[in-house]
Design a protein around this motif. Structure first.
Motif, PDB file in Angstrom:
ATOM      1  N   LEU A   1      55.663  28.128 -83.079  1.00 45.82           N
ATOM      2  CA  LEU A   1      56.089  27.670 -81.759  1.00 45.82           C
ATOM      3  C   LEU A   1      57.098  26.535 -81.896  1.00 45.82           C
ATOM      4  CD1 LEU A   1      52.486  27.357 -80.322  1.00 45.82           C
ATOM      5  CD2 LEU A   1      54.079  29.194 -79.825  1.00 45.82           C
ATOM      6  N   TYR A   2      58.154  26.569 -81.067  1.00 43.91           N
ATOM      7  CA  TYR A   2      59.087  25.448 -81.066  1.00 43.91           C
ATOM      8  C   TYR A   2      59.752  25.270 -79.714  1.00 43.91           C
ATOM      9  CZ  TYR A   2      63.195  28.533 -81.635  1.00 43.91           C
ATOM     10  OH  TYR A   2      64.178  29.479 -81.460  1.00 43.91           O
ATOM     11  N   VAL A   3      60.234  24.044 -79.502  1.00 44.24           N
ATOM     12  CA  VAL A   3      60.974  23.686 -78.301  1.00 44.24           C
ATOM     13  C   VAL A   3      62.270  23.049 -78.762  1.00 44.24           C
ATOM     14  CG1 VAL A   3      61.009  22.134 -76.298  1.00 44.24           C
ATOM     15  CG2 VAL A   3      58.904  23.334 -76.907  1.00 44.24           C
ATOM     16  N   THR A   4      63.396  23.442 -78.161  1.00 46.16           N
ATOM     17  CA  THR A   4      64.656  22.750 -78.425  1.00 46.16           C
ATOM     18  C   THR A   4      64.956  21.855 -77.230  1.00 46.16           C
ATOM     19  OG1 THR A   4      65.918  24.630 -77.575  1.00 46.16           O
ATOM     20  CG2 THR A   4      65.643  24.497 -79.964  1.00 46.16           C
ATOM     21  N   LEU A   5      65.548  20.707 -77.541  1.00 50.25           N
ATOM     22  CA  LEU A   5      65.888  19.746 -76.499  1.00 50.25           C
ATOM     23  C   LEU A   5      67.380  19.815 -76.216  1.00 50.25           C
ATOM     24  CD1 LEU A   5      63.675  16.730 -77.644  1.00 50.25           C
ATOM     25  CD2 LEU A   5      63.152  18.480 -75.931  1.00 50.25           C
ATOM     26  N   LYS A   6      67.720  19.728 -74.939  1.00 44.86           N
ATOM     27  CA  LYS A   6      69.088  19.886 -74.456  1.00 44.86           C
ATOM     28  C   LYS A   6      69.927  18.659 -74.796  1.00 44.86           C
ATOM     29  CE  LYS A   6      69.405  22.344 -70.639  1.00 44.86           C
ATOM     30  NZ  LYS A   6      69.435  22.756 -69.244  1.00 44.86           N
ATOM     31  N   ARG A   7      71.153  18.908 -75.244  1.00 45.73           N
ATOM     32  CA  ARG A   7      72.143  17.845 -75.438  1.00 45.73           C
ATOM     33  C   ARG A   7      72.846  17.589 -74.117  1.00 45.73           C
ATOM     34  NH1 ARG A   7      74.239  17.414 -80.961  1.00 45.73           N
ATOM     35  NH2 ARG A   7      75.441  15.690 -80.103  1.00 45.73           N
TER      36      ARG A   7
ATOM     37  N   ALA B   1      53.247  26.842 -72.999  1.00 50.65           N
ATOM     38  CA  ALA B   1      53.386  27.950 -72.043  1.00 50.65           C
ATOM     39  C   ALA B   1      53.620  27.426 -70.627  1.00 50.65           C
ATOM     40  CB  ALA B   1      52.144  28.831 -72.086  1.00 50.65           C
ATOM     41  N   ASN B   2      53.197  26.202 -70.360  1.00 52.66           N
ATOM     42  CA  ASN B   2      53.376  25.622 -69.028  1.00 52.66           C
ATOM     43  C   ASN B   2      54.680  24.841 -68.877  1.00 52.66           C
ATOM     44  OD1 ASN B   2      50.922  26.570 -67.910  1.00 52.66           O
ATOM     45  ND2 ASN B   2      49.817  25.010 -69.054  1.00 52.66           N
ATOM     46  N   LEU B   3      55.448  24.695 -69.958  1.00 52.56           N
ATOM     47  CA  LEU B   3      56.735  23.998 -69.863  1.00 52.56           C
ATOM     48  C   LEU B   3      57.776  24.892 -69.210  1.00 52.56           C
ATOM     49  CD1 LEU B   3      57.078  22.291 -73.388  1.00 52.56           C
ATOM     50  CD2 LEU B   3      56.354  21.234 -71.236  1.00 52.56           C
ATOM     51  N   GLN B   4      58.803  24.257 -68.671  1.00 51.46           N
ATOM     52  CA  GLN B   4      59.911  24.999 -68.078  1.00 51.46           C
ATOM     53  C   GLN B   4      61.218  24.434 -68.598  1.00 51.46           C
ATOM     54  OE1 GLN B   4      59.529  24.776 -63.837  1.00 51.46           O
ATOM     55  NE2 GLN B   4      57.586  25.873 -63.820  1.00 51.46           N
ATOM     56  N   LYS B   5      62.230  25.282 -68.675  1.00 48.75           N
ATOM     57  CA  LYS B   5      63.554  24.821 -69.089  1.00 48.75           C
ATOM     58  C   LYS B   5      64.026  23.735 -68.122  1.00 48.75           C
ATOM     59  CE  LYS B   5      65.180  28.947 -71.449  1.00 48.75           C
ATOM     60  NZ  LYS B   5      66.277  29.900 -71.594  1.00 48.75           N
ATOM     61  N   GLY B   6      64.603  22.677 -68.682  1.00 53.86           N
ATOM     62  CA  GLY B   6      65.101  21.566 -67.873  1.00 53.86           C
ATOM     63  C   GLY B   6      64.060  20.481 -67.617  1.00 53.86           C
ATOM     64  N   GLN B   7      62.796  20.769 -67.919  1.00 48.79           N
ATOM     65  CA  GLN B   7      61.729  19.794 -67.698  1.00 48.79           C
ATOM     66  C   GLN B   7      61.874  18.631 -68.666  1.00 48.79           C
ATOM     67  OE1 GLN B   7      57.821  21.570 -67.859  1.00 48.79           O
ATOM     68  NE2 GLN B   7      56.777  19.580 -67.964  1.00 48.79           N
ATOM     69  N   LYS B   8      61.646  17.422 -68.189  1.00 42.07           N
ATOM     70  CA  LYS B   8      61.730  16.221 -69.025  1.00 42.07           C
ATOM     71  C   LYS B   8      60.399  16.030 -69.747  1.00 42.07           C
ATOM     72  CE  LYS B   8      63.142  11.386 -68.848  1.00 42.07           C
ATOM     73  NZ  LYS B   8      63.570  10.286 -67.956  1.00 42.07           N
ATOM     74  N   ILE B   9      60.472  15.878 -71.075  1.00 45.12           N
ATOM     75  CA  ILE B   9      59.261  15.691 -71.880  1.00 45.12           C
ATOM     76  C   ILE B   9      59.463  14.551 -72.864  1.00 45.12           C
ATOM     77  CG2 ILE B   9      58.510  18.094 -71.716  1.00 45.12           C
ATOM     78  CD1 ILE B   9      59.536  18.488 -74.608  1.00 45.12           C
ATOM     79  N   THR B  10      58.346  14.004 -73.330  1.00 45.36           N
ATOM     80  CA  THR B  10      58.331  13.029 -74.411  1.00 45.36           C
ATOM     81  C   THR B  10      57.489  13.624 -75.526  1.00 45.36           C
ATOM     82  OG1 THR B  10      58.443  11.206 -72.829  1.00 45.36           O
ATOM     83  CG2 THR B  10      57.731  10.665 -75.065  1.00 45.36           C
TER      84      THR B  10
END
Length: 192
Positions: A134-140, A162-171
């Motif tokens: 599993l991985y998440v990429t962060l937007k530049r 699975a509950n994340l959405q594109k554009g969502q702000k995360i830490t």
């Protein structure tokens, strides 16, 4: 009646003959082909079978050990919130870490590689790689930038991802592995 070869002259004779009619050699000690037991693989066959059995046992042991580790992870209470680890954490932005690696990978490795970083950013993608990690990429924020943080998570985080959405702000907090097209961050954990 079977034919056998005389060990002395090599001529074929009856297996019931007591002496060779050609050379006179006594045939009492020669056994007929039907009486000779074929040799089996003997020691080599036993060695191969032993090695095969040992390999099977090792594979079974490894599978059982792997299942124990997975079940112990699954039996532990799920943590919804992750507290910051005791080791020093470098707080860095998405643009800063990527620009540091683009400017000088060696210097960036000295600064970040093997160390924990905390990054706040917006989700660009939520995926699995070819090994099902599993991985998440962060937007530049800047357009046309190739590298971006690629943060790998353990399977225990699958429901949260699975509950994340594109554009969502995360830490998140994770350990930097270096640059390979993207800035790789392993053992990532979402922080509330």
């Amino acid at each position: 009646m079977a034919m056998i070869k005389c060990p002395e002259c090599g001529k074929e004779i009856s297996d019931s003959a007591e002496v060779c009619p050609n050379c006179g050699k006594s045939m009492k000690k020669i056994a007929s082909p039907s009486q000779v037991k074929p040799q089996k693989g003997g020691k080599m066959k036993k060695v191969f079978i032993s090695i095969f059995v040992i390999l099977i046992c090792l594979m079974l042991f490894g599978m059982l050990l792997g299942d124990d580790e997975k079940s112990s992870k699954n039996n532990s209470p799920a943590k919804q919130e992750v507290s910051a680890p005791k080791e020093n954490v470098i707080v860095v932005g998405v643009e800063k870490i990527c620009e540091d690696y683009e400017k000088n990978e060696v210097a960036a490795d000295q600064k970040y590689k093997g160390k924990l970083v905390q990054i706040v950013g917006r989700v660009d993608d939520i995926k699995k790689d070819i090994a099902d990690n599993l991985y998440v990429t962060l937007k530049r924020t800047k357009q046309f930038q190739i590298s971006q943080p690629q943060c790998f998570f353990d399977d225990e985080h699958e429901n949260r991802l699975a509950n994340l959405q594109k554009g969502q702000k995360i830490t998140l907090i994770g350990r930097v592995e270096g640059l390979m097209m993207n800035v790789l961050i392993k053992d990532a954990q979402l922080v509330n």
